[in-house]
Design an enzyme around this catalytic site. Structure first.
Site, PDB file in Angstrom:
ATOM      1  N   ASP A 206      -1.727   9.675  37.338  1.00 38.18           N
ATOM      2  CA  ASP A 206      -1.801   9.443  36.038  1.00 38.18           C
ATOM      3  C   ASP A 206      -1.179   8.235  35.422  1.00 38.18           C
ATOM      4  O   ASP A 206       0.077   8.089  35.906  1.00 38.18           O
ATOM      5  CB  ASP A 206      -1.157  10.626  35.009  1.00 38.18           C
ATOM      6  N   GLU A 264      -5.034   5.799  37.866  1.00 40.77           N
ATOM      7  CA  GLU A 264      -5.574   5.487  36.837  1.00 40.77           C
ATOM      8  C   GLU A 264      -4.487   4.308  36.029  1.00 40.77           C
ATOM      9  O   GLU A 264      -3.436   4.537  35.701  1.00 40.77           O
ATOM     10  CB  GLU A 264      -5.468   6.802  35.838  1.00 40.77           C
TER      11      GLU A 264
END
Length: 546
Positions: A206, A264
């Site tokens: 993330d 990401e």
């Protein structure tokens, strides 16, 4: 590329993203759980995916849908236990489906054991140094250190009881960690080992570009931040973050087969290859199709640039049309007002708020099917978000009192947030929960399902050869013949057409224009919609085997 090995499965994989709280509820509490995933492995097998990526299932207060994590090495009790995780993993592995889990390293939750300790220890303490604390501005320190804004709206700083401020690039319940600390780095290495030792095959990282920060005074103001790029920004995409991932790569490569990872990282395209290199995470998300308009030139540019970037990094590209953070692509392609298709975190400006902005569902569905077949035919890997195989639209009309996304609340409702793409899935056509929960459930689904969900259920679509589910199943079955190489040849075509050829002579043609066009010579094996008088009509993709 060299002959693909078992360790390279991720290079061409179709990865299915499960948002666990909204996938399937096995115990009737209105919240999806790990047993719900295990119980529906047959759906994933029939769909034909290669891997499942699980969004966070860890203990959390849900200030940000589970991305505020209390304990990185446990399962939220409402979602199950570690034994349930092991059983789910075993069931997926029994069918050759890999397991990828979310790792959220930029911040913890404010309930993580470190943060209360930091508050209790006070200024200048070792515990507080694990996070990013600063004194405020003004004569009494009552103004935040900078005017920076959180991604969810409002200030990126929150003041604590003793007067200091801490940084949170997202919600206040998500304090940012200080990645200059060795113990922070060791904590996450331990976490990665914990899950890899349990059989996890890979990790989705993330906001991989935000970890390492340089908050040397004086800090720039918000306007100045926009001018800082290529490693000069105080907290975005700093070069030193690659030192973290080089250490992670050493850990991943110590396993046989090596564990994969995908970043990401919302960074400029020319910076993406750094995260995708074999010395770093190995793969990075390409989100360019999330913002590309439905136009042949835009799609060709995105495809060309990202295949070049993949070659530069030695990785493969990833292709994404929907995920848990953005409006579902059938809705995006059906927006009829002049709002364009920006896709900031979970909203199109004024969509669902301004009644003049409507969705042409027939147009959106037709373009979504065409986009899906074009995307799945491209070299590299594809990430599919739960429910997109059903052709689900965004649920825009969730009552304010039932919304959960902090974006909605921190912007006073001006941004709807991401709840609309996170509504629990319809498995059957019957209310009240469309099979998401057992018939005797003690609670309704945690987000309300609209009445029209029954028409998009797995039960209904599985028996319909013309359904979105049948299209995805056919495409994923046929796609395996398209992934024997990573090359792509552009064929000459009209200005409103994209026509590519893959290894083995497969032709893929998408008609973006208003007029029908001829089908390439060969056997038509799949179309996103019916041909018209033997030609490819508007907003349609065809796969042809020469």
């Amino acid at each position: 590329m060299a002959q693909e090995t078992a360790a390279d499965w991720w290079r061409t994989a179709v990865v299915y993203q499960v948002y666990p709280r909204s996938f399937a509820d096995s115990d009737g509490n209105g919240i999806g759980d790990l047993e719900g995933v295990r119980a529906h492995v047959d759906h994933l097998v029939a769909l034909g995916v290669d891997a499942v990526w699980l969004s966070p299932f860890y203990p959390s207060a849900l200030a940000d849908g589970g991305y505020d994590i209390d304990d990185y090495r446990d399962v939220a009790p409402e979602l199950g236990t570690l034994a349930d995780f092991d059983a789910m993993t075993e069931a997926l592995h029994a069918h050759g489906i890999k397991v990828v889990v979310d790792i959220v390293p930029n911040h913890t939750s404010d309930r993580h054991r470190w943060f209360p300790a930091a508050l209790a220890a006070g200024r200048g303490s070792d515990e507080r140094d694990r996070y990013v604390f600063r004194e405020g501005k003004g004569p009494d320190g009552t103004e935040p250190p900078t005017d920076w804004e959180s991604d969810f709206g409002g200030s990126a700083w929150t003041r604590v009881e003793d007067g200091q401020w801490y940084l949170h690039l997202f919600a206040p319940e998500q304090p940012d960690l200080n990645w200059d600390r060795r113990d922070v780095r060791e904590e996450f290495l331990t976490t990665l080992r914990f899950w890899a030792d349990r059989g996890v095959d890979g990790f989705r990282v993330d906001v991989a570009n935000l970890l390492v920060k340089d908050l040397t005074e004086p800090l720039p103001d918000r306007a100045a931040l926009r001018t800082l790029t290529d490693g000069n920004h105080p907290y975005e995409d700093r070069d030193a973050v690659q030192e973290v991932y080089a250490e992670w790569r050493t850990l991943f490569d110590s396993y046989d087969p090596p564990r994969m990872a995908v970043a990401e990282a919302w960074v400029p395209a020319h910076r993406r290859a750094r995260y995708a290199s074999p010395q770093s995470l190995g793969q990075a998300f390409n989100f360019d199709l999330l913002t590309a308009p439905w136009a042949p030139g835009a799609w060709r540019d995105v495809i060309t640039e990202n295949l070049d970037l993949a070659a530069e990094s030695g990785s493969t590209s990833t292709w994404v049309l929907s995920n848990h953070d953005v409006i579902r692509h059938p809705t995006r392609y059906g927006i009829t007002a002049a709002a364009g298709q920006p896709n900031e975190i979970g909203y199109i400006p004024a969509f669902g708020v301004d009644p003049s902005i409507t969705v042409d569902e027939e147009l959106g569905a037709r373009r979504a099917r065409a986009a899906t077949l074009l995307m799945l035919a491209l070299p590299g890997s594809a990430y599919v978000y739960q429910g997109e195989e059903l052709g689900l639209f965004e649920v825009a009309d969730i009552p304010a009192e039932q919304r959960q996304d902090p974006t909605f609340f921190r912007t006073g409702g001006q941004r709807l947030g991401r709840d609309g793409c996170r509504v629990p899935l319809p498995w059957t056509s019957e209310p009240p929960s469309f099979g998401f929960s057992p018939a005797d459930a003690s609670a309704p689904p945690h987000l309300p399902q609209p009445a029209w969900f029954g028409g998009f259920s797995v039960e209904r679509e599985a028996g319909d050869d013309a359904s979105s589910l049948s299209l995805y199943r056919a495409a994923l079955r046929l796609r395996r013949a398209l992934t024997q190489g990573e090359g792509l040849i552009w064929e000459a075509s009209g200005p409103e057409v994209l026509h590519v050829v893959r290894v083995g002579g497969w032709h893929v043609l998408t008609n973006f224009g208003d007029e029908p066009v001829d089908v390439p010579s060969g056997e038509v094996v799949l179309t996103s919609g019916p041909l018209v008088d033997g030609q490819v009509p508007t907003d349609t993709t065809v796969w042809v085997r020469a």
